[in-house]
Design a protein around this motif. Structure first.
Motif, mmCIF file in Angstrom:
data_model
loop_
_atom_site.group_PDB
_atom_site.id
_atom_site.type_symbol
_atom_site.label_atom_id
_atom_site.label_comp_id
_atom_site.label_asym_id
_atom_site.label_seq_id
_atom_site.Cartn_x
_atom_site.Cartn_y
_atom_site.Cartn_z
ATOM 1 N N ALA A 34 -8.748 11.868 -3.243
ATOM 2 C CA ALA A 34 -7.438 11.092 -2.500
ATOM 3 C C ALA A 34 -7.704 11.277 -1.119
ATOM 4 C CB ALA A 34 -6.319 11.624 -3.116
ATOM 5 N N TRP A 89 -0.134 4.485 -2.612
ATOM 6 C CA TRP A 89 -0.228 5.732 -1.985
ATOM 7 C C TRP A 89 0.967 6.686 -2.588
ATOM 8 C CZ3 TRP A 89 -4.481 8.007 -0.474
ATOM 9 C CH2 TRP A 89 -5.522 7.129 0.071
ATOM 10 N N GLN A 136 -2.938 8.815 11.119
ATOM 11 C CA GLN A 136 -3.038 9.272 9.743
ATOM 12 C C GLN A 136 -4.191 10.290 9.900
ATOM 13 O OE1 GLN A 136 -3.571 5.295 8.187
ATOM 14 N NE2 GLN A 136 -1.589 5.451 7.078
ATOM 15 N N MET A 192 0.706 -1.183 -0.103
ATOM 16 C CA MET A 192 -0.065 -0.069 0.089
ATOM 17 C C MET A 192 0.976 1.350 -0.109
ATOM 18 S SD MET A 192 -3.127 -0.850 -0.262
ATOM 19 C CE MET A 192 -2.474 -2.038 -1.580
ATOM 20 N N THR A 193 2.089 1.217 0.459
ATOM 21 C CA THR A 193 3.004 2.338 0.373
ATOM 22 C C THR A 193 3.308 2.767 -0.972
ATOM 23 O OG1 THR A 193 4.370 1.692 2.317
ATOM 24 C CG2 THR A 193 5.443 2.949 0.928
ATOM 25 N N GLY A 252 -1.057 11.506 -0.475
ATOM 26 C CA GLY A 252 -0.360 10.129 -0.934
ATOM 27 C C GLY A 252 0.974 9.992 -0.363
ATOM 28 N N TRP A 300 0.049 7.157 -6.172
ATOM 29 C CA TRP A 300 -0.994 8.283 -6.163
ATOM 30 C C TRP A 300 -0.313 9.596 -6.051
ATOM 31 C CZ3 TRP A 300 -6.372 7.478 -3.844
ATOM 32 C CH2 TRP A 300 -7.478 8.229 -4.385
ATOM 33 N N MET A 318 0.041 9.275 3.471
ATOM 34 C CA MET A 318 -0.453 7.967 3.582
ATOM 35 C C MET A 318 0.790 6.840 3.469
ATOM 36 S SD MET A 318 -3.472 7.892 4.975
ATOM 37 C CE MET A 318 -4.336 6.237 4.564
ATOM 38 N N GLY A 319 1.510 7.335 2.388
ATOM 39 C CA GLY A 319 2.549 6.578 1.968
ATOM 40 C C GLY A 319 3.716 6.160 2.946
ATOM 41 N N ALA A 368 -8.231 8.496 1.743
ATOM 42 C CA ALA A 368 -7.403 8.226 2.770
ATOM 43 C C ALA A 368 -7.935 8.424 4.205
ATOM 44 C CB ALA A 368 -6.454 9.362 2.707
ATOM 45 N N SER A 384 8.528 4.235 -2.695
ATOM 46 C CA SER A 384 7.840 3.122 -3.715
ATOM 47 C C SER A 384 8.500 1.774 -3.655
ATOM 48 C CB SER A 384 7.358 3.425 -4.964
ATOM 49 O OG SER A 384 6.250 4.646 -5.015
ATOM 50 N N SER A 392 -3.813 14.667 -4.122
ATOM 51 C CA SER A 392 -3.043 13.651 -4.186
ATOM 52 C C SER A 392 -1.839 13.518 -3.631
ATOM 53 C CB SER A 392 -3.238 12.831 -5.532
ATOM 54 O OG SER A 392 -2.646 13.651 -6.544
#
Length: 180
Positions: A102, A23, A132, A19-20, A155, A26, A158-159, A106, A43, A151
């Protein structure tokens, strides 16, 4: 460990790593130019966690899970999450506020970590969700001052938090895994 269930910890590190990548991917929709290398590196690191801990999860699938006897409730939680995220995005698109998609997704994802922490008997997942949610709330004034999509910032938050959680879980879980 953060949980008494090694399989769950391994899977969480793998899933949060994957999921990293999602996000941070994104976030690459509309980031400041100087962020691009960091987003790409994050990523790659997330995908590496996903692959390594995904393999470890598969090799340890026979271990106990906190979800035993709760799989139907996990399915309900995921269904509610998908319906809320999708329904909210549909409404945002219909009301010409799609740049907030986004952020909305989230918020739904972060909020679902609260009951997920209970289901997995791992309070650290709920703490991650609270972190978060606070960060996403703190972003709102900044996001309102711009016309860009949400985003990039969302992103990155979250990431970044998911990667941090995956790496902490990896650091705590690896010694247990290697000693067993």
């Amino acid at each position: 460990m953060l949980t008494d269930y090694l399989r769950d910890a391994l899977f969480t590190a793998a899933w949060f790593g994957l999921m990293t990548g999602v996000w941070l991917g994104w976030a690459q929709e509309d980031p400041p130019r100087r962020w691009r290398g960091w987003l790409g590196a994050g990523s790659v690191l997330g995908i590496a966690c996903a692959l390594g801990f995904g393999a470890a999860t598969g090799l340890n699938w026979g271990l106990d899970s906190a979800l035993e006897g709760k799989y139907q409730w996990f399915g309900v939680l995921v269904t509610v999450e998908v319906v809320l995220a999708g329904g909210g995005c549909w409404w945002l698109a219909r009301t010409r506020r799609s740049r907030w998609m986004a952020w909305w997704v989230a918020v739904v994802v972060a909020a679902h970590f609260l009951p997920l922490g209970w289901m997995l008997d791992d309070a650290s997942i709920a703490v991650a969700g609270v972190v978060q949610l606070v960060a996403l709330g703190a972003l709102v004034p900044r996001l309102r001052r711009t016309k860009r999509t949400t985003s990039a910032l969302v992103g990155a938050v979250m990431g970044g938090t998911l990667l941090a959680y995956a790496l902490i879980t990896a650091a705590v879980t690896l010694p247990v895994l290697l000693s067993s």
